[in-house]
Design a protein around this motif. Sequence first.
Motif, PDB file in Angstrom:
ATOM      1  N   GLY A  56       0.781  -1.225   0.000  1.00 29.95           N
ATOM      2  CA  GLY A  56       0.000   0.000   0.000  1.00 29.95           C
ATOM      3  C   GLY A  56       0.816   1.280   0.000  1.00 29.95           C
ATOM      4  N   PHE A  57       2.124   1.167  -0.255  1.00 32.11           N
ATOM      5  CA  PHE A  57       2.968   2.359  -0.278  1.00 32.11           C
ATOM      6  C   PHE A  57       2.894   3.107  -1.603  1.00 32.11           C
ATOM      7  CE2 PHE A  57       5.277  -0.220   2.941  1.00 32.11           C
ATOM      8  CZ  PHE A  57       5.087   0.635   4.015  1.00 32.11           C
ATOM      9  N   ILE A  58       2.573   2.388  -2.680  1.00 34.20           N
ATOM     10  CA  ILE A  58       2.533   3.007  -4.001  1.00 34.20           C
ATOM     11  C   ILE A  58       1.101   2.985  -4.510  1.00 34.20           C
ATOM     12  CG2 ILE A  58       3.302   2.849  -6.386  1.00 34.20           C
ATOM     13  CD1 ILE A  58       5.843   1.627  -5.415  1.00 34.20           C
ATOM     14  N   VAL A  59       0.587   4.178  -4.799  1.00 29.14           N
ATOM     15  CA  VAL A  59      -0.760   4.303  -5.349  1.00 29.14           C
ATOM     16  C   VAL A  59      -0.716   5.287  -6.512  1.00 29.14           C
ATOM     17  CG1 VAL A  59      -1.988   3.727  -3.230  1.00 29.14           C
ATOM     18  CG2 VAL A  59      -1.307   6.073  -3.644  1.00 29.14           C
ATOM     19  N   GLY A  60      -1.539   5.036  -7.497  1.00 30.37           N
ATOM     20  CA  GLY A  60      -1.722   5.961  -8.626  1.00 30.37           C
ATOM     21  C   GLY A  60      -0.454   6.405  -9.311  1.00 30.37           C
ATOM     22  N   GLU A  61      -0.069   7.635  -9.056  1.00 27.70           N
ATOM     23  CA  GLU A  61       1.055   8.275  -9.750  1.00 27.70           C
ATOM     24  C   GLU A  61       2.394   7.616  -9.409  1.00 27.70           C
ATOM     25  OE1 GLU A  61       2.492  10.872 -12.566  1.00 27.70           O
ATOM     26  OE2 GLU A  61       0.406  10.470 -12.030  1.00 27.70           O
ATOM     27  N   GLY A  62       2.473   6.936  -8.285  1.00 30.00           N
ATOM     28  CA  GLY A  62       3.712   6.261  -7.901  1.00 30.00           C
ATOM     29  C   GLY A  62       4.109   5.172  -8.871  1.00 30.00           C
TER      30      GLY A  62
ATOM     31  N   ARG B 269       3.543   5.183 -12.085  1.00 30.92           N
ATOM     32  CA  ARG B 269       4.100   5.867 -13.255  1.00 30.92           C
ATOM     33  C   ARG B 269       5.516   6.343 -12.972  1.00 30.92           C
ATOM     34  NH1 ARG B 269       4.526  10.889 -15.581  1.00 30.92           N
ATOM     35  NH2 ARG B 269       4.154  10.977 -17.814  1.00 30.92           N
ATOM     36  N   THR B 270       5.746   6.818 -11.759  1.00 27.19           N
ATOM     37  CA  THR B 270       7.077   7.290 -11.378  1.00 27.19           C
ATOM     38  C   THR B 270       8.078   6.141 -11.410  1.00 27.19           C
ATOM     39  OG1 THR B 270       6.096   8.983  -9.992  1.00 27.19           O
ATOM     40  CG2 THR B 270       8.396   8.452  -9.577  1.00 27.19           C
ATOM     41  N   LEU B 271       7.714   4.986 -10.878  1.00 26.38           N
ATOM     42  CA  LEU B 271       8.615   3.837 -10.931  1.00 26.38           C
ATOM     43  C   LEU B 271       8.903   3.416 -12.371  1.00 26.38           C
ATOM     44  CD1 LEU B 271       7.545   1.499  -8.008  1.00 26.38           C
ATOM     45  CD2 LEU B 271       9.659   2.767  -8.268  1.00 26.38           C
ATOM     46  N   ALA B 272       7.907   3.460 -13.223  1.00 27.42           N
ATOM     47  CA  ALA B 272       8.116   3.108 -14.626  1.00 27.42           C
ATOM     48  C   ALA B 272       9.085   4.086 -15.293  1.00 27.42           C
ATOM     49  CB  ALA B 272       6.784   3.087 -15.364  1.00 27.42           C
ATOM     50  N   LEU B 273       8.933   5.373 -14.990  1.00 30.08           N
ATOM     51  CA  LEU B 273       9.841   6.372 -15.565  1.00 30.08           C
ATOM     52  C   LEU B 273      11.267   6.197 -15.053  1.00 30.08           C
ATOM     53  CD1 LEU B 273       7.619   9.587 -15.547  1.00 30.08           C
ATOM     54  CD2 LEU B 273       8.486   8.349 -17.530  1.00 30.08           C
ATOM     55  N   ILE B 274      11.401   5.896 -13.764  1.00 30.78           N
ATOM     56  CA  ILE B 274      12.737   5.664 -13.211  1.00 30.78           C
ATOM     57  C   ILE B 274      13.388   4.471 -13.899  1.00 30.78           C
ATOM     58  CG2 ILE B 274      13.988   4.915 -11.149  1.00 30.78           C
ATOM     59  CD1 ILE B 274      12.020   6.605  -9.512  1.00 30.78           C
ATOM     60  N   SER B 275      12.621   3.413 -14.068  1.00 33.40           N
ATOM     61  CA  SER B 275      13.147   2.223 -14.727  1.00 33.40           C
ATOM     62  C   SER B 275      13.542   2.516 -16.169  1.00 33.40           C
ATOM     63  CB  SER B 275      12.103   1.121 -14.691  1.00 33.40           C
ATOM     64  OG  SER B 275      12.542   0.012 -15.422  1.00 33.40           O
ATOM     65  N   GLN B 276      12.693   3.234 -16.870  1.00 34.08           N
ATOM     66  CA  GLN B 276      12.926   3.496 -18.290  1.00 34.08           C
ATOM     67  C   GLN B 276      14.049   4.486 -18.526  1.00 34.08           C
ATOM     68  OE1 GLN B 276       9.601   5.371 -20.162  1.00 34.08           O
ATOM     69  NE2 GLN B 276      10.403   5.098 -22.213  1.00 34.08           N
ATOM     70  N   GLN B 277      14.120   5.525 -17.728  1.00 34.98           N
ATOM     71  CA  GLN B 277      15.041   6.613 -18.019  1.00 34.98           C
ATOM     72  C   GLN B 277      16.317   6.600 -17.189  1.00 34.98           C
ATOM     73  OE1 GLN B 277      12.732  10.182 -17.684  1.00 34.98           O
ATOM     74  NE2 GLN B 277      11.450   9.670 -19.420  1.00 34.98           N
ATOM     75  N   VAL B 278      16.391   5.761 -16.155  1.00 36.59           N
ATOM     76  CA  VAL B 278      17.583   5.762 -15.306  1.00 36.59           C
ATOM     77  C   VAL B 278      18.243   4.389 -15.263  1.00 36.59           C
ATOM     78  CG1 VAL B 278      18.457   6.157 -12.977  1.00 36.59           C
ATOM     79  CG2 VAL B 278      16.700   7.647 -13.888  1.00 36.59           C
ATOM     80  N   THR B 279      17.530   3.398 -14.766  1.00 29.90           N
ATOM     81  CA  THR B 279      18.185   2.124 -14.496  1.00 29.90           C
ATOM     82  C   THR B 279      18.578   1.357 -15.757  1.00 29.90           C
ATOM     83  OG1 THR B 279      16.043   1.027 -14.249  1.00 29.90           O
ATOM     84  CG2 THR B 279      17.085   1.852 -12.259  1.00 29.90           C
ATOM     85  N   ILE B 280      17.733   1.327 -16.774  1.00 32.97           N
ATOM     86  CA  ILE B 280      18.067   0.574 -17.985  1.00 32.97           C
ATOM     87  C   ILE B 280      19.247   1.215 -18.732  1.00 32.97           C
ATOM     88  CG2 ILE B 280      17.208  -0.202 -20.226  1.00 32.97           C
ATOM     89  CD1 ILE B 280      14.499  -0.661 -18.839  1.00 32.97           C
ATOM     90  N   PRO B 281      19.267   2.544 -18.949  1.00 30.93           N
ATOM     91  CA  PRO B 281      20.460   3.122 -19.578  1.00 30.93           C
ATOM     92  C   PRO B 281      21.737   2.935 -18.752  1.00 30.93           C
ATOM     93  CG  PRO B 281      18.631   4.642 -19.745  1.00 30.93           C
ATOM     94  CD  PRO B 281      18.189   3.531 -18.843  1.00 30.93           C
TER      95      PRO B 281
END
Length: 92
Positions: free
Chosen positions: A15-21, A23-35
């Motif tokens: 229950g720590f991540i709801v709604g916009e969270g 999307r934020t994790l997806a952006l972090i994964s896409q734009q930070v961790t994979i590169p």
Amino acid sequence: ACTLACVGIYLHRRGFIVGEGKRTLALISQQVTIPLFLFTKLVYCNQDWSDDPCPDITASLKDTWMLLLWPAYVVFCGLLVGWGVARISGTP
């Protein structure tokens, strides 16, 4: 990326991540961790206390010139296939 996904699933179930969270994790994964993962694979140097020199990074970069042209090729092929399908199916 897999670790980040598992952490995201765990935090969502707790229950720590709801709604916009999400999307934020997806952006972090896409734009930070994979590169960063791809970059570390490119500049990897074995740190086993040996006297062997690290590999020459510029030699690896010389082989990646195709990455500059690949997106244009993929877009061109997509446009060509889309145009062909539109012609065959008769869509306006």
